[in-house]
Design a protein around this motif. Structure first.
Motif, PDB file in Angstrom:
ATOM      1  N   TRP A 187      56.446  44.159  36.090  1.00  5.23           N
ATOM      2  CA  TRP A 187      55.613  42.569  36.956  1.00  5.23           C
ATOM      3  C   TRP A 187      56.425  42.067  35.848  1.00  5.23           C
ATOM      4  N   ASN A 188      55.567  41.825  34.612  1.00  2.33           N
ATOM      5  CA  ASN A 188      56.569  40.476  33.792  1.00  2.33           C
ATOM      6  C   ASN A 188      58.018  40.138  34.071  1.00  2.33           C
ATOM      7  N   GLU A 208      33.559  34.721  39.335  1.00  3.77           N
ATOM      8  CA  GLU A 208      34.499  35.797  39.716  1.00  3.77           C
ATOM      9  C   GLU A 208      33.550  35.586  40.707  1.00  3.77           C
ATOM     10  N   THR A 225      53.033  44.735  43.889  1.00  4.79           N
ATOM     11  CA  THR A 225      52.904  43.406  42.607  1.00  4.79           C
ATOM     12  C   THR A 225      51.203  44.458  41.653  1.00  4.79           C
ATOM     13  N   ARG A 226      51.277  44.131  41.074  1.00  3.99           N
ATOM     14  CA  ARG A 226      49.783  43.795  40.049  1.00  3.99           C
ATOM     15  C   ARG A 226      48.880  44.042  40.758  1.00  3.99           C
ATOM     16  N   GLU A 227      48.446  42.483  41.143  1.00  3.81           N
ATOM     17  CA  GLU A 227      47.685  42.952  42.336  1.00  3.81           C
ATOM     18  C   GLU A 227      46.860  44.124  43.501  1.00  3.81           C
ATOM     19  N   GLU A 228      48.544  43.876  43.761  1.00  2.00           N
ATOM     20  CA  GLU A 228      48.054  44.616  44.914  1.00  2.00           C
ATOM     21  C   GLU A 228      48.144  46.794  44.701  1.00  2.00           C
ATOM     22  N   TYR A 229      48.277  46.478  43.217  1.00  3.42           N
ATOM     23  CA  TYR A 229      48.105  48.246  43.077  1.00  3.42           C
ATOM     24  C   TYR A 229      46.841  48.176  42.590  1.00  3.42           C
ATOM     25  N   SER A 230      46.257  46.966  42.301  1.00  7.71           N
ATOM     26  CA  SER A 230      45.127  46.923  41.481  1.00  7.71           C
ATOM     27  C   SER A 230      44.098  47.436  42.744  1.00  7.71           C
ATOM     28  N   ALA A 231      44.238  46.839  44.070  1.00  6.85           N
ATOM     29  CA  ALA A 231      43.538  46.643  44.937  1.00  6.85           C
ATOM     30  C   ALA A 231      43.094  47.748  45.606  1.00  6.85           C
ATOM     31  N   ARG A 232      44.273  48.620  45.294  1.00  6.14           N
ATOM     32  CA  ARG A 232      44.322  50.100  46.080  1.00  6.14           C
ATOM     33  C   ARG A 232      43.761  50.944  45.226  1.00  6.14           C
ATOM     34  N   ASP A 280      54.184  47.411  33.311  1.00  4.98           N
ATOM     35  CA  ASP A 280      54.015  45.822  33.052  1.00  4.98           C
ATOM     36  C   ASP A 280      54.995  44.855  32.562  1.00  4.98           C
TER      37      ASP A 280
END
Length: 119
Positions: free
Chosen positions: A16-17, A105, A71-78, A13
């Protein structure tokens, strides 16, 4: 695929920030404002994240500069992909996931799906 441990998540975190590369010292200075933590603990955690391929690093003088590989979003997608693969019947998993989404959403998802179909 496993998610991060508690301290790994805090370190990620922090990274990423930030914009760009950062040192262990910079992460340590930020984290010590929030918790009692040793420099060596932050260093070991970041080294572990590098060995697990979550962080890239390059040497600058005596220190390393670290940067997240995703990115945080790529990690979340994985994580979502892994959950979908491991969760049983993917259509049922998706149905339950959609049930948990807010109206906003779901609308955003519909817009994305429409954009993908048009593209």
């Amino acid at each position: 695929m496993r998610g991060f441990g508690e301290l790994e998540a805090v370190v990620m975190d922090c990274l990423w920030n930030r914009d760009g590369e950062t040192t262990v010292r910079e992460v340590f200075e930020e984290l010590k404002q929030q918790r009692e933590i040793a420099y060596t603990t932050v260093m070991s955690t970041m080294d572990n994240l590098h060995r697990k391929d979550w962080l890239d690093r390059k040497r600058q003088g005596k220190a390393y500069l670290y940067r997240p590989r995703l990115t945080r979003e790529e990690y979340s997608a994985r994580l979502m992909r892994h959950a979908l693969d491991a969760g049983g019947q993917s259509d049922l998993v998706l149905t339950h996931f959609l049930e948990q989404m807010s109206d906003e959403e779901r609308a955003a998802l519909r817009r994305l799906a429409t954009t993908e179909e048009a593209g």
